[in-house]
Design a protein around this motif. Structure first.
Motif, PDB file in Angstrom:
ATOM      1  N   CYS A  53     -27.917 -41.162  -0.652  1.00 26.74           N
ATOM      2  CA  CYS A  53     -28.646 -40.756  -1.850  1.00 26.74           C
ATOM      3  C   CYS A  53     -27.703 -41.076  -3.011  1.00 26.74           C
ATOM      4  O   CYS A  53     -26.669 -40.418  -3.177  1.00 26.74           O
ATOM      5  N   VAL A  54     -28.015 -42.112  -3.791  1.00 24.53           N
ATOM      6  CA  VAL A  54     -27.105 -42.639  -4.805  1.00 24.53           C
ATOM      7  C   VAL A  54     -27.537 -42.172  -6.192  1.00 24.53           C
ATOM      8  O   VAL A  54     -28.654 -42.446  -6.635  1.00 24.53           O
ATOM      9  N   GLU A  55     -26.630 -41.497  -6.854  1.00 23.63           N
ATOM     10  CA  GLU A  55     -26.822 -41.053  -8.238  1.00 23.63           C
ATOM     11  C   GLU A  55     -25.821 -41.817  -9.098  1.00 23.63           C
ATOM     12  O   GLU A  55     -24.645 -41.924  -8.745  1.00 23.63           O
ATOM     13  N   VAL A  56     -26.279 -42.368 -10.226  1.00 25.51           N
ATOM     14  CA  VAL A  56     -25.416 -43.136 -11.118  1.00 25.51           C
ATOM     15  C   VAL A  56     -25.366 -42.440 -12.474  1.00 25.51           C
ATOM     16  O   VAL A  56     -26.414 -42.121 -13.036  1.00 25.51           O
ATOM     17  N   LYS A  57     -24.162 -42.247 -12.990  1.00 26.33           N
ATOM     18  CA  LYS A  57     -23.973 -41.610 -14.294  1.00 26.33           C
ATOM     19  C   LYS A  57     -22.985 -42.419 -15.124  1.00 26.33           C
ATOM     20  O   LYS A  57     -21.894 -42.730 -14.671  1.00 26.33           O
ATOM     21  N   PHE A  58     -23.393 -42.748 -16.354  1.00 26.74           N
ATOM     22  CA  PHE A  58     -22.566 -43.507 -17.293  1.00 26.74           C
ATOM     23  C   PHE A  58     -22.593 -42.724 -18.601  1.00 26.74           C
ATOM     24  O   PHE A  58     -23.559 -42.785 -19.340  1.00 26.74           O
ATOM     25  N   TYR A  59     -21.541 -41.957 -18.853  1.00 29.21           N
ATOM     26  CA  TYR A  59     -21.495 -41.035 -19.990  1.00 29.21           C
ATOM     27  C   TYR A  59     -20.273 -41.283 -20.855  1.00 29.21           C
ATOM     28  O   TYR A  59     -19.299 -41.892 -20.419  1.00 29.21           O
ATOM     29  N   ARG A  60     -20.336 -40.768 -22.062  1.00 29.65           N
ATOM     30  CA  ARG A  60     -19.193 -40.828 -22.970  1.00 29.65           C
ATOM     31  C   ARG A  60     -18.008 -40.087 -22.354  1.00 29.65           C
ATOM     32  O   ARG A  60     -16.881 -40.526 -22.413  1.00 29.65           O
ATOM     33  N   ASP A  61     -18.289 -38.931 -21.744  1.00 32.77           N
ATOM     34  CA  ASP A  61     -17.237 -38.116 -21.146  1.00 32.77           C
ATOM     35  C   ASP A  61     -17.737 -37.554 -19.823  1.00 32.77           C
ATOM     36  O   ASP A  61     -18.669 -36.757 -19.797  1.00 32.77           O
ATOM     37  N   THR A  62     -17.129 -37.975 -18.723  1.00 31.93           N
ATOM     38  CA  THR A  62     -17.554 -37.494 -17.411  1.00 31.93           C
ATOM     39  C   THR A  62     -17.048 -36.089 -17.131  1.00 31.93           C
ATOM     40  O   THR A  62     -17.533 -35.431 -16.225  1.00 31.93           O
ATOM     41  N   GLU A  63     -16.048 -35.661 -17.891  1.00 34.66           N
ATOM     42  CA  GLU A  63     -15.411 -34.360 -17.689  1.00 34.66           C
ATOM     43  C   GLU A  63     -14.802 -34.256 -16.292  1.00 34.66           C
ATOM     44  O   GLU A  63     -14.723 -33.184 -15.721  1.00 34.66           O
ATOM     45  N   PHE A  64     -14.373 -35.403 -15.778  1.00 40.34           N
ATOM     46  CA  PHE A  64     -13.643 -35.401 -14.512  1.00 40.34           C
ATOM     47  C   PHE A  64     -12.190 -35.090 -14.851  1.00 40.34           C
ATOM     48  O   PHE A  64     -11.346 -35.967 -14.977  1.00 40.34           O
ATOM     49  N   ASN A  65     -11.945 -33.804 -15.066  1.00 35.52           N
ATOM     50  CA  ASN A  65     -10.635 -33.343 -15.520  1.00 35.52           C
ATOM     51  C   ASN A  65     -10.450 -31.886 -15.101  1.00 35.52           C
ATOM     52  O   ASN A  65     -11.216 -31.373 -14.286  1.00 35.52           O
ATOM     53  N   SER A  66      -9.491 -31.215 -15.666  1.00 36.44           N
ATOM     54  CA  SER A  66      -9.185 -29.841 -15.268  1.00 36.44           C
ATOM     55  C   SER A  66     -10.326 -28.864 -15.523  1.00 36.44           C
ATOM     56  O   SER A  66     -10.355 -27.777 -14.937  1.00 36.44           O
ATOM     57  N   LYS A  67     -11.290 -29.227 -16.350  1.00 34.22           N
ATOM     58  CA  LYS A  67     -12.422 -28.333 -16.613  1.00 34.22           C
ATOM     59  C   LYS A  67     -13.302 -28.136 -15.374  1.00 34.22           C
ATOM     60  O   LYS A  67     -14.116 -27.230 -15.337  1.00 34.22           O
ATOM     61  N   ILE A  68     -13.125 -28.974 -14.373  1.00 34.87           N
ATOM     62  CA  ILE A  68     -13.848 -28.790 -13.108  1.00 34.87           C
ATOM     63  C   ILE A  68     -13.574 -27.392 -12.556  1.00 34.87           C
ATOM     64  O   ILE A  68     -14.437 -26.763 -11.972  1.00 34.87           O
ATOM     65  N   PHE A  69     -12.359 -26.893 -12.773  1.00 31.21           N
ATOM     66  CA  PHE A  69     -11.959 -25.598 -12.221  1.00 31.21           C
ATOM     67  C   PHE A  69     -12.483 -24.406 -13.020  1.00 31.21           C
ATOM     68  O   PHE A  69     -12.536 -23.302 -12.510  1.00 31.21           O
ATOM     69  N   THR A  70     -12.848 -24.635 -14.270  1.00 33.52           N
ATOM     70  CA  THR A  70     -13.139 -23.497 -15.141  1.00 33.52           C
ATOM     71  C   THR A  70     -14.561 -23.442 -15.685  1.00 33.52           C
ATOM     72  O   THR A  70     -14.925 -22.463 -16.308  1.00 33.52           O
ATOM     73  N   SER A  71     -15.343 -24.473 -15.443  1.00 34.62           N
ATOM     74  CA  SER A  71     -16.649 -24.501 -16.095  1.00 34.62           C
ATOM     75  C   SER A  71     -17.730 -25.035 -15.172  1.00 34.62           C
ATOM     76  O   SER A  71     -17.648 -26.150 -14.691  1.00 34.62           O
ATOM     77  N   LYS A  72     -18.764 -24.245 -14.975  1.00 29.69           N
ATOM     78  CA  LYS A  72     -19.892 -24.717 -14.171  1.00 29.69           C
ATOM     79  C   LYS A  72     -20.806 -25.614 -15.003  1.00 29.69           C
ATOM     80  O   LYS A  72     -21.781 -26.142 -14.496  1.00 29.69           O
ATOM     81  N   THR A  73     -20.511 -25.782 -16.294  1.00 31.45           N
ATOM     82  CA  THR A  73     -21.273 -26.710 -17.123  1.00 31.45           C
ATOM     83  C   THR A  73     -20.593 -28.072 -17.191  1.00 31.45           C
ATOM     84  O   THR A  73     -21.049 -28.958 -17.883  1.00 31.45           O
ATOM     85  N   ASN A  74     -19.517 -28.246 -16.460  1.00 31.24           N
ATOM     86  CA  ASN A  74     -18.810 -29.513 -16.398  1.00 31.24           C
ATOM     87  C   ASN A  74     -19.735 -30.602 -15.851  1.00 31.24           C
ATOM     88  O   ASN A  74     -20.434 -30.385 -14.851  1.00 31.24           O
ATOM     89  N   ASN A  75     -19.747 -31.774 -16.494  1.00 28.46           N
ATOM     90  CA  ASN A  75     -20.645 -32.860 -16.076  1.00 28.46           C
ATOM     91  C   ASN A  75     -20.453 -33.229 -14.615  1.00 28.46           C
ATOM     92  O   ASN A  75     -21.416 -33.314 -13.857  1.00 28.46           O
TER      93      ASN A  75
END
Length: 140
Positions: A53-75
């Motif tokens: 099941c392939v999902e493709v995302k091309f965004y200004r900011d993927t938020e693939f960073n430390s916010k993964i640990f602190t925010s459920k609104t992280n992209n």
């Protein structure tokens, strides 16, 4: 101003072409970018069983960073959670292919890479993240 639908469609075409190059399969975009209720993904190979099941995302900011640990609104967190749910519904494996503006394409998968050791493991999400080209070149 950037048209997000056009940007998303362009990203899907880019990924489709990369997948075609490495797999030698005729990957296609789902009409209307996944809007069909019976097709829960963005890219597929017609007339065959699709394992992913392939999902493709091309965004200004993927938020693939430390916010993964602190925010459920992280992209990244939202995208991964969504594709995992969709893949379970379709009895497939999730693949999230994503990139930021001017960045490289990455893939998140549930499979630990076997032939390539440059990856990130996000244990609490069950995701392994690798550069897409490297993953396609080294893994089967």
């Amino acid at each position: 101003m950037v048209d997000s639908r056009a940007k998303g469609a362009a990203g899907e075409r880019q990924v489709r072409d990369v997948l075609r190059k490495y797999t030698k399969l005729e990957w296609q975009r789902v009409p209307h970018s996944g809007a069909l209720s019976f097709l829960k993904w963005y890219l597929f190979v017609p007339n065959t069983h699709n394992n992913y099941c392939v999902e493709v995302k091309f965004y200004r900011d993927t938020e693939f960073n430390s916010k993964i640990f602190t925010s459920k609104t992280n992209n990244f967190y939202k995208w991964w959670s969504k594709v995992v749910r969709q893949a379970q519904d379709m009895k497939q494996e999730p693949l999230l292919i994503f990139k930021e503006n001017y960045g490289k394409w990455y893939v998140a998968t549930v499979r630990q890479p076997e032939n390539y050791k440059r990856y990130m493991h996000i244990a609490w999400l069950g995701a392994y993240v690798v550069l897409l080209d490297d993953w396609l070149e080294k893994e089967e």
